[in-house]
Design an enzyme around this catalytic site. Structure first.
Site, PDB file in Angstrom:
ATOM      1  N   HIS A  79      45.104  40.821  36.434  1.00 15.40           N
ATOM      2  CA  HIS A  79      44.161  39.389  37.543  1.00 15.40           C
ATOM      3  C   HIS A  79      44.665  38.232  35.604  1.00 15.40           C
ATOM      4  O   HIS A  79      45.339  38.539  35.149  1.00 15.40           O
ATOM      5  CB  HIS A  79      43.050  39.430  37.459  1.00 15.40           C
ATOM      6  CG  HIS A  79      42.326  40.514  38.828  1.00 15.40           C
ATOM      7  ND1 HIS A  79      42.649  42.025  38.035  1.00 15.40           N
ATOM      8  CD2 HIS A  79      42.110  40.478  39.958  1.00 15.40           C
ATOM      9  CE1 HIS A  79      42.619  42.383  39.956  1.00 15.40           C
ATOM     10  NE2 HIS A  79      42.231  41.156  40.630  1.00 15.40           N
ATOM     11  N   LYS A  87      39.000  37.151  34.004  1.00 11.89           N
ATOM     12  CA  LYS A  87      38.273  37.833  34.329  1.00 11.89           C
ATOM     13  C   LYS A  87      37.635  38.321  33.804  1.00 11.89           C
ATOM     14  O   LYS A  87      38.326  38.915  32.988  1.00 11.89           O
ATOM     15  CB  LYS A  87      39.660  39.203  35.375  1.00 11.89           C
ATOM     16  CG  LYS A  87      38.742  39.895  36.231  1.00 11.89           C
ATOM     17  CD  LYS A  87      39.089  41.000  36.919  1.00 11.89           C
ATOM     18  CE  LYS A  87      38.799  41.847  37.651  1.00 11.89           C
ATOM     19  NZ  LYS A  87      37.662  41.296  38.571  1.00 11.89           N
TER      20      LYS A  87
HETATM   21  P1  NAD Z   1      33.239  32.224  38.704  1.00 11.15           P
HETATM   22  O1  NAD Z   1      32.778  32.420  37.347  1.00 11.15           O
HETATM   23  O2  NAD Z   1      33.721  31.445  38.980  1.00 11.15           O
HETATM   24  O3  NAD Z   1      31.603  31.921  39.701  1.00 11.15           O
HETATM   25  C1  NAD Z   1      30.656  32.623  39.777  1.00 11.15           C
HETATM   26  C2  NAD Z   1      29.597  31.460  40.014  1.00 11.15           C
HETATM   27  O4  NAD Z   1      28.426  31.822  40.682  1.00 11.15           O
HETATM   28  C3  NAD Z   1      29.238  30.524  38.891  1.00 11.15           C
HETATM   29  O5  NAD Z   1      29.284  29.399  39.481  1.00 11.15           O
HETATM   30  C4  NAD Z   1      27.660  31.175  38.530  1.00 11.15           C
HETATM   31  O6  NAD Z   1      27.382  29.833  37.563  1.00 11.15           O
HETATM   32  C5  NAD Z   1      27.328  31.135  39.882  1.00 11.15           C
HETATM   33  N1  NAD Z   1      26.297  31.770  39.383  1.00 11.15           N
HETATM   34  C6  NAD Z   1      26.127  32.923  38.318  1.00 11.15           C
HETATM   35  N2  NAD Z   1      24.413  33.649  38.624  1.00 11.15           N
HETATM   36  C7  NAD Z   1      24.050  32.805  39.327  1.00 11.15           C
HETATM   37  C8  NAD Z   1      22.237  32.782  40.184  1.00 11.15           C
HETATM   38  N3  NAD Z   1      21.943  33.457  39.600  1.00 11.15           N
HETATM   39  N4  NAD Z   1      22.396  32.004  40.324  1.00 11.15           N
HETATM   40  C9  NAD Z   1      22.991  30.798  41.524  1.00 11.15           C
HETATM   41  N5  NAD Z   1      24.848  30.997  41.501  1.00 11.15           N
HETATM   42  C10 NAD Z   1      25.226  31.819  40.063  1.00 11.15           C
HETATM   43  O7  NAD Z   1      33.789  33.740  38.935  1.00 11.15           O
HETATM   44  P2  NAD Z   1      34.646  34.222  40.582  1.00 11.15           P
HETATM   45  O8  NAD Z   1      36.229  33.956  40.228  1.00 11.15           O
HETATM   46  O9  NAD Z   1      34.623  33.012  41.701  1.00 11.15           O
HETATM   47  O10 NAD Z   1      34.118  35.602  40.976  1.00 11.15           O
HETATM   48  C11 NAD Z   1      32.775  35.265  41.131  1.00 11.15           C
HETATM   49  C12 NAD Z   1      32.876  36.996  41.488  1.00 11.15           C
HETATM   50  O11 NAD Z   1      33.243  37.628  42.432  1.00 11.15           O
HETATM   51  C13 NAD Z   1      33.302  37.951  40.200  1.00 11.15           C
HETATM   52  O12 NAD Z   1      32.653  39.729  39.611  1.00 11.15           O
HETATM   53  C14 NAD Z   1      34.491  38.849  40.108  1.00 11.15           C
HETATM   54  O13 NAD Z   1      34.874  39.765  39.993  1.00 11.15           O
HETATM   55  C15 NAD Z   1      34.599  38.347  42.380  1.00 11.15           C
HETATM   56  N6  NAD Z   1      35.414  38.832  43.234  1.00 11.15           N
HETATM   57  C16 NAD Z   1      35.284  39.330  43.758  1.00 11.15           C
HETATM   58  C17 NAD Z   1      36.253  39.601  44.878  1.00 11.15           C
HETATM   59  C18 NAD Z   1      36.109  39.916  46.684  1.00 11.15           C
HETATM   60  O14 NAD Z   1      36.955  40.316  47.387  1.00 11.15           O
HETATM   61  N7  NAD Z   1      34.864  41.388  46.540  1.00 11.15           N
HETATM   62  C19 NAD Z   1      37.850  38.367  44.531  1.00 11.15           C
HETATM   63  C20 NAD Z   1      37.310  37.447  43.704  1.00 11.15           C
HETATM   64  C21 NAD Z   1      36.054  37.652  43.264  1.00 11.15           C
END
Ligand code: NAD
Length: 265
Positions: free
Chosen positions: A154, A158
């Protein structure tokens, strides 16, 4: 169907908003971010480099749940648990893509799912869910003469390792062998580890650049090796799958569902 996005300014949050705006019969009911961040109050459309969509980033998730039929959450474990409690309280569909949840966190999510339909998947791409099903079947057919190793790569941002998807593939392989993953996994190796125990399921993690997500499950025996590989080149596949899950969950009875349920795999 009104769909809200918590964590809407994140890498996935933005993709999810695009996917909702593109989905027929769906309306973007709003988006939230953590209170005090620079995004709160900004127009949701502006976040996407588009025209105004008539709503701005809020810091009030409860109001977003109240105004939505479903909420999609790709944020962080602590935030996801707070959102799950709100979904349970208001009986709204919750789609959770957040990874890195502990066993306790997962138990709390399952508790919330007693009062609301929750779809939780470490990976919402259709291809990966097919890979999970193939991994379970292959592990069952090949048996433990074949050593299973799961390699993932990744992007450099990450924060959890191995990826939630790699662990999901490990669980699928363990299920194929009818064992529990946490009894046989080896999440990293360093130094003089000794020979590989029979039946172990190993993980190797690579991090770098902008890689969206590569996963390979290897079945290595004496004389041959089977490798099943999936490579995601755009985060849009996760967002599309999550919106599909939200639509599938609408009107279902409360419960904890997986993407394999959504796809009927
Ligand atoms: P990122 O850090 O870019 O985004 C996360 C967002 O959540 C940030 O903008 C942060 O400010 C916000 N956030 C955190 N706490 C919050 C709260 N209490 N209220 C509102 N917003 C809040 O990260 P990302 O790359 O977008 O990934 C996010 C999550 O999704 C990670 O856990 C990642 O591993 C996961 N993910 C899962 C999949 C899937 O298919 N399941 C795919 C990609 C990423």
């Amino acid at each position: 169907m009104r769909i809200g996005i918590v964590g809407c300014a994140g890498r996935m949050g933005r993709m999810l908003m695009e996917a909702v705006l593109a989905a027929e019969g769906c309306r973007l009911s709003g988006g939230t971010e953590r209170a005090g961040t620079e995004f709160v109050g900004r127009d949701l459309g502006a976040l996407l480099g588009r025209e105004s969509v008539g709503a701005s980033v809020s810091a009030d998730p409860r109001a977003l749940f109240a105004a939505s039929d479903a909420v999609i959450d790709f944020t962080a474990p602590s935030a996801t648990l707070a959102h799950a409690a709100m979904a349970a309280e208001l009986g709204k569909v919750l789609v959770v893509g957040t990874t890195g949840l502990s066993k306790d966190d997962e138990a709390r999510l399952a508790e919330a799912a007693q009062a609301a339909p929750v779809v939780y998947a470490p990976n919402f791409s259709v291809g990966i869910n097919l890979l999970m099903a193939l991994t379970e079947r292959t592990a069952a057919i090949l048996g433990d003469d074949y050593d299973i190793e799961i390699v993932e790569m990744h992007h450099r941002h990450k924060v959890d390792s191995p990826s939630g998807t790699a662990l999901g593939l490990g669980r699928a392989a363990a299920a194929g062998r009818q064992v529990a993953l946490d009894g046989v996994w080896c999440k990293s190796r360093d130094g003089h580890t000794g020979a590989r125990p029979k039946g172990e399921i190993g993980f190797a993690t690579l991090r770098g650049g902008d890689v969206v997500g590569d996963h390979t499950v290897m079945f290595a025996a004496e004389g041959e090796r089977v490798e099943l590989t999936h490579k995601a080149s755009s985060r849009a596949v996760f967002a599309k799958g999550a919106v599909r899950a939200a639509r599938w969950a609408a009107g279902r009875t409360p419960g904890l569902y997986s993407m394999r349920d959504v796809l009927g795999l």
